[in-house]
Design a protein around this motif. Sequence first.
Motif, mmCIF file in Angstrom:
data_model
loop_
_atom_site.group_PDB
_atom_site.id
_atom_site.type_symbol
_atom_site.label_atom_id
_atom_site.label_comp_id
_atom_site.label_asym_id
_atom_site.label_seq_id
_atom_site.Cartn_x
_atom_site.Cartn_y
_atom_site.Cartn_z
ATOM 1 N N PHE A 14 0.831 -1.210 0.000
ATOM 2 C CA PHE A 14 0.000 0.000 0.000
ATOM 3 C C PHE A 14 0.861 1.253 0.000
ATOM 4 N N TRP A 15 1.817 1.313 0.929
ATOM 5 C CA TRP A 15 2.638 2.521 1.048
ATOM 6 C C TRP A 15 3.485 2.736 -0.205
ATOM 7 N N LYS A 16 3.953 1.641 -0.801
ATOM 8 C CA LYS A 16 4.724 1.762 -2.043
ATOM 9 C C LYS A 16 3.831 2.219 -3.197
ATOM 10 N N MET A 17 2.626 1.716 -3.234
ATOM 11 C CA MET A 17 1.720 2.046 -4.331
ATOM 12 C C MET A 17 1.329 3.523 -4.319
ATOM 13 N N ILE A 18 1.199 4.122 -3.123
ATOM 14 C CA ILE A 18 0.749 5.517 -3.061
ATOM 15 C C ILE A 18 1.922 6.502 -3.045
ATOM 16 N N GLY A 19 3.153 5.989 -3.145
ATOM 17 C CA GLY A 19 4.299 6.884 -3.236
ATOM 18 C C GLY A 19 4.941 7.243 -1.916
ATOM 19 N N LEU A 20 4.682 6.467 -0.871
ATOM 20 C CA LEU A 20 5.285 6.718 0.437
ATOM 21 C C LEU A 20 6.170 5.548 0.867
ATOM 22 N N GLU A 21 6.937 5.036 -0.117
ATOM 23 C CA GLU A 21 7.812 3.893 0.151
ATOM 24 C C GLU A 21 8.902 4.245 1.159
ATOM 25 N N ASP A 22 9.171 5.543 1.362
ATOM 26 C CA ASP A 22 10.174 5.978 2.346
ATOM 27 C C ASP A 22 9.867 5.407 3.727
ATOM 28 N N LEU A 23 8.564 5.301 4.049
ATOM 29 C CA LEU A 23 8.158 4.840 5.378
ATOM 30 C C LEU A 23 8.456 3.363 5.576
ATOM 31 N N VAL A 24 8.467 2.610 4.476
ATOM 32 C CA VAL A 24 8.736 1.173 4.556
ATOM 33 C C VAL A 24 10.215 0.923 4.814
ATOM 34 N N LYS A 25 11.089 1.760 4.226
ATOM 35 C CA LYS A 25 12.536 1.543 4.287
ATOM 36 C C LYS A 25 13.080 1.514 5.714
ATOM 37 N N ASP A 26 12.530 2.370 6.580
ATOM 38 C CA ASP A 26 13.043 2.397 7.962
ATOM 39 C C ASP A 26 12.191 1.549 8.905
ATOM 40 N N LYS A 27 11.522 0.537 8.307
ATOM 41 C CA LYS A 27 10.697 -0.401 9.075
ATOM 42 C C LYS A 27 9.612 0.316 9.884
ATOM 43 N N TYR A 28 9.078 1.357 9.303
ATOM 44 C CA TYR A 28 7.949 2.106 9.857
ATOM 45 C C TYR A 28 8.271 2.809 11.182
#
Length: 551
Positions: A206-220
């Motif tokens: 979801f986060w990658k699809m909406i353009g907020l993949e940055d949040l996934v990189k640091d394990k939220y």
Amino acid sequence: MHSKKQAPVKYYVGIDVGSASVRAALVDEFGTVVAHADQPIQIWEPQPDHYEQSSADIWAACCLVTKKVVCGVDASWIRGVGFDATCSLVVVDKQFQPLAVNCEGQNYRNVIMWMDHRAVSQVERINATQHRVLSYVGGVMSVEMQPPKLLWIKENLQKSCWEKAGYFFDLPDFLSWKATGVTARSLCTVVCKWTYTSDGGWDDSFWKMIGLEDLVKDKYEKIGNHVLSPGESVGKGLTPEAAKDLGLPEGIAVAASLIDAHAGGIGVIGADVKGHNLPCENQPITSRVAMICGTSSCHMGVSETPIFVPGVWGPYFSAMVPGLWLNEGGQSATGKLIDHVVRGHVAFPELQSKAAASAHSIYTYLNSHLDLIKKSLPVGFLTVDLHVWPDFHGNRSPLTDLTLKGMVVGLTLSRGLDELALIYLATIQAIALGTRHILETMQAAGHHINTLFLCGGLSKNPLFVQMHADITGKPVVLSKEVESVLVGAAILGACASGDFASIQEAMAKMGKIGRVVQPNHEHKRFYDKKYEVFLKLVEHQREYRSIMNSC
């Protein structure tokens, strides 16, 4: 004010951050509010649909009201602290210092309020993905939730805010961090406003699809990778600094928080109803809806199994009552709408003057004035030719259309106090008709609702309460303690202290019924017809829009 009754052994502090003020209460183990205080907080509106606050201003108000309610109380009697707040977005940097959420660079304005609608473009794109997480928000995400606001920050404040941000908090979680130094999030906030699921956690896709993949990189880490159930004890309790700020002893238990509406829900929905001849007596709690009505209104219904209701948020597991699924309907402007309609009327100065002369509030005076002009009619029948569609700030439920506008049908050239009273009445009826629309949608999806439990500022208005009973056809239960949201926050503190084994146990002991308002079934036909007109209004608005869009 402190009551004169002898202090019991166990007290809990409930702190509630609303849209325009912070309130605190000292509540005993039986759910009695022994002391309470409130303090206004500032709201900035730098441009239309942008609403901002300051986390420093909010925390200072929390400290002020808490010190007031615990003044003169033996600290050894205070067992726990619970926070609730609006679901506003707080932004701080890596050192937990406030970051501006505005183009002016005013760092102290670091909170995007729940009712802020700046992220319309972002939420439209999010909804266009049709990602599976959207099924848990009624199929359509609201602009009032956090993902579109985060996306707006990234797209509009990339350098000044997004890249510098260390943490994005829901306001209830910011308060528990401020009190304990622990960045854990409440299951209530992350499930209801951030798309976290109680079984699967965050969905990377979801986060990658909406353009907020940055949040996934640091394990939220920025939005929360440690989640606690509401009422669970956070860290080691109050830090020395927070204890000093609040006027409480260090180490007192602090509970994982709740959104304000959900705190109101647990403050009323679990009360013992025996002896009140209510249809929900001897029925499961799933037969009840808690309606928390203030600036906006929320309609909280629970179920034993997940029920997906079109246009209604949820189902959220354990987001309010542990072990039960929550559906949350809502109206974005209710108290705010009534205030807007009344204060914007040309006869408002006359109303203000006459209410002051009679030593009554403007709404008490309006209710009395309606009684004077009704003659032989029931008050509600005065609006036979006056109808309001109440979505002046868009529709949250069940139509999930933030582009809808308010409507008034039946205006005349009259400008006096009688006309102000009538438009006030029609607005209250429109809000109640909106509640009926939400309840019918929930029931069509599988809920079985027979009783309403009201709390919040609007529940103090007898006309508002009676209209909800008459228009929905359901009895309305009012709690013994008017400040049910504060009781709900105190219930969290009671659970964190270990004095109760569960939220359900605390709800049953600390939630008390005050008064029951029954519907007048003789008026059913009139309100059925009003409801028909109500639904026609939105049909016509959409028809008008379709015509104009074809230009």
